[in-house]
Design a protein around this motif. Structure first.
Motif, PDB file in Angstrom:
ATOM      1  N   LEU A 130       0.807  -1.187  -0.096  1.00 16.03           N
ATOM      2  CA  LEU A 130       0.128   0.011   0.165  1.00 16.03           C
ATOM      3  C   LEU A 130       0.917   1.138   0.050  1.00 16.03           C
ATOM      4  CD1 LEU A 130      -2.794  -0.870   2.762  1.00 16.03           C
ATOM      5  CD2 LEU A 130      -2.952  -1.303   0.116  1.00 16.03           C
ATOM      6  N   ARG A 131       0.348   2.401  -0.298  1.00 14.93           N
ATOM      7  CA  ARG A 131       0.967   3.660  -0.069  1.00 14.93           C
ATOM      8  C   ARG A 131       1.196   4.095   1.140  1.00 14.93           C
ATOM      9  NH1 ARG A 131      -2.058   8.166  -3.815  1.00 14.93           N
ATOM     10  NH2 ARG A 131      -0.213   9.143  -3.191  1.00 14.93           N
ATOM     11  N   PRO A 132       2.172   4.515   1.639  1.00 16.79           N
ATOM     12  CA  PRO A 132       3.237   5.347   0.577  1.00 16.79           C
ATOM     13  C   PRO A 132       4.218   4.347   0.348  1.00 16.79           C
ATOM     14  CG  PRO A 132       3.794   5.913   2.940  1.00 16.79           C
ATOM     15  CD  PRO A 132       2.467   4.902   3.010  1.00 16.79           C
ATOM     16  N   PHE A 133       4.152   3.062   0.580  1.00 12.54           N
ATOM     17  CA  PHE A 133       5.305   2.071   0.675  1.00 12.54           C
ATOM     18  C   PHE A 133       5.484   1.521  -0.651  1.00 12.54           C
ATOM     19  CE2 PHE A 133       3.387   1.563   5.120  1.00 12.54           C
ATOM     20  CZ  PHE A 133       4.392   2.407   5.661  1.00 12.54           C
TER      21      PHE A 133
ATOM     22  N   ARG B 227       3.775  11.420  24.814  1.00 13.33           N
ATOM     23  CA  ARG B 227       3.415  10.156  24.000  1.00 13.33           C
ATOM     24  C   ARG B 227       4.663   9.833  22.973  1.00 13.33           C
ATOM     25  NH1 ARG B 227      -1.679  11.259  20.771  1.00 13.33           N
ATOM     26  NH2 ARG B 227      -0.649  13.311  20.721  1.00 13.33           N
ATOM     27  N   TRP B 228       4.924   8.574  23.133  1.00 14.28           N
ATOM     28  CA  TRP B 228       6.171   8.441  22.283  1.00 14.28           C
ATOM     29  C   TRP B 228       5.743   7.117  21.517  1.00 14.28           C
ATOM     30  CZ3 TRP B 228       5.758   8.928  27.653  1.00 14.28           C
ATOM     31  CH2 TRP B 228       6.372  10.201  27.930  1.00 14.28           C
ATOM     32  N   VAL B 229       6.462   7.026  20.241  1.00 14.45           N
ATOM     33  CA  VAL B 229       6.345   5.936  19.292  1.00 14.45           C
ATOM     34  C   VAL B 229       7.265   4.732  19.917  1.00 14.45           C
ATOM     35  CG1 VAL B 229       6.089   5.105  16.849  1.00 14.45           C
ATOM     36  CG2 VAL B 229       5.368   7.214  17.671  1.00 14.45           C
ATOM     37  N   VAL B 230       7.132   3.642  19.884  1.00 14.50           N
ATOM     38  CA  VAL B 230       8.140   2.429  20.096  1.00 14.50           C
ATOM     39  C   VAL B 230       8.573   2.093  18.879  1.00 14.50           C
ATOM     40  CG1 VAL B 230       8.532   0.277  21.573  1.00 14.50           C
ATOM     41  CG2 VAL B 230       6.777   1.888  22.092  1.00 14.50           C
ATOM     42  N   GLY B 231       9.794   1.944  18.878  1.00 16.32           N
ATOM     43  CA  GLY B 231      10.557   1.494  17.511  1.00 16.32           C
ATOM     44  C   GLY B 231      11.736   0.726  18.209  1.00 16.32           C
ATOM     45  N   TYR B 232      12.478   0.347  17.147  1.00 21.11           N
ATOM     46  CA  TYR B 232      13.618  -0.583  17.595  1.00 21.11           C
ATOM     47  C   TYR B 232      14.899   0.354  17.214  1.00 21.11           C
ATOM     48  CZ  TYR B 232      11.480  -5.092  17.303  1.00 21.11           C
ATOM     49  OH  TYR B 232      10.460  -6.040  17.713  1.00 21.11           O
ATOM     50  N   SER B 233      15.842   0.311  18.251  1.00 21.09           N
ATOM     51  CA  SER B 233      17.217   0.994  18.038  1.00 21.09           C
ATOM     52  C   SER B 233      17.626   0.626  16.634  1.00 21.09           C
ATOM     53  CB  SER B 233      18.254   0.441  19.098  1.00 21.09           C
ATOM     54  OG  SER B 233      17.702   0.507  20.369  1.00 21.09           O
ATOM     55  N   SER B 234      18.216   1.840  15.975  1.00 24.78           N
ATOM     56  CA  SER B 234      18.793   2.061  14.757  1.00 24.78           C
ATOM     57  C   SER B 234      17.900   2.022  13.607  1.00 24.78           C
ATOM     58  CB  SER B 234      19.541   0.800  14.511  1.00 24.78           C
ATOM     59  OG  SER B 234      20.593   0.391  15.439  1.00 24.78           O
TER      60      SER B 234
ATOM     61  N   PHE C 167      12.814   6.779   9.058  1.00 28.67           N
ATOM     62  CA  PHE C 167      11.787   6.142   8.486  1.00 28.67           C
ATOM     63  C   PHE C 167      11.067   7.172   7.660  1.00 28.67           C
ATOM     64  CE2 PHE C 167       8.206   2.920   9.234  1.00 28.67           C
ATOM     65  CZ  PHE C 167       8.064   2.566   7.592  1.00 28.67           C
ATOM     66  N   ARG C 168      10.690   8.419   7.952  1.00 30.84           N
ATOM     67  CA  ARG C 168      10.057   9.414   7.480  1.00 30.84           C
ATOM     68  C   ARG C 168      10.853   9.833   6.395  1.00 30.84           C
ATOM     69  NH1 ARG C 168       8.541  11.767  11.496  1.00 30.84           N
ATOM     70  NH2 ARG C 168       6.419  11.026  11.728  1.00 30.84           N
ATOM     71  N   GLN C 169      11.902  10.061   6.444  1.00 32.78           N
ATOM     72  CA  GLN C 169      12.839  10.849   5.267  1.00 32.78           C
ATOM     73  C   GLN C 169      13.043   9.735   4.082  1.00 32.78           C
ATOM     74  OE1 GLN C 169      16.616  11.388   7.098  1.00 32.78           O
ATOM     75  NE2 GLN C 169      15.996  13.158   8.323  1.00 32.78           N
ATOM     76  N   VAL C 170      13.009   8.339   4.534  1.00 32.92           N
ATOM     77  CA  VAL C 170      13.049   7.143   3.454  1.00 32.92           C
ATOM     78  C   VAL C 170      11.786   7.330   2.709  1.00 32.92           C
ATOM     79  CG1 VAL C 170      13.301   4.848   2.973  1.00 32.92           C
ATOM     80  CG2 VAL C 170      14.626   5.753   4.720  1.00 32.92           C
ATOM     81  N   ILE C 171      10.687   7.282   3.501  1.00 35.48           N
ATOM     82  CA  ILE C 171       9.613   7.518   2.716  1.00 35.48           C
ATOM     83  C   ILE C 171       9.618   8.639   1.626  1.00 35.48           C
ATOM     84  CG2 ILE C 171       7.048   7.755   2.904  1.00 35.48           C
ATOM     85  CD1 ILE C 171       7.098   6.174   5.576  1.00 35.48           C
TER      86      ILE C 171
ATOM     87  N   GLU D 266      16.165  -0.567   2.045  1.00 31.44           N
ATOM     88  CA  GLU D 266      16.122   0.097   3.425  1.00 31.44           C
ATOM     89  C   GLU D 266      14.686   0.368   3.747  1.00 31.44           C
ATOM     90  OE1 GLU D 266      17.851   3.950   5.439  1.00 31.44           O
ATOM     91  OE2 GLU D 266      17.848   4.054   3.223  1.00 31.44           O
ATOM     92  N   LEU D 267      13.766   0.772   2.838  1.00 32.75           N
ATOM     93  CA  LEU D 267      12.318   0.846   2.927  1.00 32.75           C
ATOM     94  C   LEU D 267      11.810  -0.553   3.629  1.00 32.75           C
ATOM     95  CD1 LEU D 267       9.877   2.665   3.301  1.00 32.75           C
ATOM     96  CD2 LEU D 267       9.513   2.164   0.655  1.00 32.75           C
ATOM     97  N   HIS D 268      12.081  -1.458   2.829  1.00 36.95           N
ATOM     98  CA  HIS D 268      11.547  -2.870   2.943  1.00 36.95           C
ATOM     99  C   HIS D 268      12.070  -3.290   4.724  1.00 36.95           C
ATOM    100  CE1 HIS D 268      11.610  -7.456   3.593  1.00 36.95           C
ATOM    101  NE2 HIS D 268      10.916  -7.159   2.577  1.00 36.95           N
TER     102      HIS D 268
END
Length: 251
Positions: free
Chosen positions: A77-80, A121-128, A134-138, A147-149
């Motif tokens: 799906l968009r935006p990926f 409020r904070w979004v949980v993600g993985y280190s690195s 992620f937003r820049q890559v999109i 990288e997007l994958h």
């Protein structure tokens, strides 16, 4: 905060918000680090995860099938617009959870918008796998598909692990940092894990936001935490005990 823009009052509110937010985030990060073993993907996926020991065949197969369905639902799906399939074993580069700022767009009268950050409020993600990257890559028209994958796989993996961790939500809620799932601006329908604090932050009036961004020359803004919001914090256990006492037989 009133409609008139009081610079001194606004600066004081900003400083107060930053102090409170830093304390809240440190507490949330400490809880997250302590409970991180409960959301590690290795026990769930076993041999379907690169470098993980072999697990229970039926259970690990079930988790992989669920994850593959989740990936197929969102990746194309968009935006990926990702067309490549999952490769087995899955390569999860880092499974250490970390907190990233939650941001969203707020429209102002006249058609302009500002990027708002929540201090509570904070979004949980993985280190690195920083959310900002992620937003820049999109947004990059020349982005790397691989990288997007990797970003999509890692954030979906974290969502899967959190949503399948029985009792974890009750634990965080008992610690007064509830966990929820929501979609974020810029990421389509991808589900993210979000940790909230026991104190609420809010936006002031659009007029205050407009004055602040005009003075700073920035198109970003941070929600504010007021002393009233701190005073209004609720203790769920206290309220539960009070209800239990009030409902108890008098004799």
């Amino acid at each position: 905060m009133t409609q008139s823009f009081d610079v001194d009052s606004f600066i004081r509110s900003r400083k107060q918000t930053r102090v409170v937010s830093d304390l809240l985030k440190a507490q949330a990060a400490d809880y997250l680090a302590t409970l991180a073993p409960l959301v590690r993907p290795q026990p769930l996926f076993g041999e379907y995860l690169q470098g993980a020991p072999r697990g229970s065949g039926r259970e690990t197969q079930h988790h992989f099938k669920e994850f593959r369905t989740l990936f197929d639902k969102h990746a194309a799906l968009r935006p990926f617009n990702l067309m490549n399939e999952l490769e087995v074993p899955l390569n999860i580069i880092n499974s250490t959870p970390e907190l990233f700022p939650l941001e969203y767009d707020h429209a102002l009268p006249g058609g302009n918008s500002v990027r708002v950050t929540s201090p509570a409020r904070w979004v949980v993600g993985y280190s690195s796998f920083e959310l900002s990257r992620f937003r820049q890559v999109i947004r990059d028209p020349n982005r790397s598909g691989s990288e997007l994958h990797r970003f999509v796989v890692h954030y979906l993996m974290l969502f899967h692990c959190f949503s399948r961790a029985g009792g974890l939500g009750r634990l965080f809620r008992g610690l007064r940092f509830p966990v929820g799932f929501q979609q974020l601006d810029d990421f389509g329908e991808l589900p993210f894990c979000v940790i909230s604090s026991p104190v609420a932050s809010t936006l002031p009036s659009d007029e205050v936001i407009r004055h602040s961004t005009e003075i700073s020359g920035s198109r970003s803004f941070e929600e504010l935490i007021s002393e009233d919001a701190i005073a209004a914090m609720q203790d769920d256990l206290r309220e539960q005990l009070i209800r239990a006492v009030n409902a108890a037989p008098s004799a």
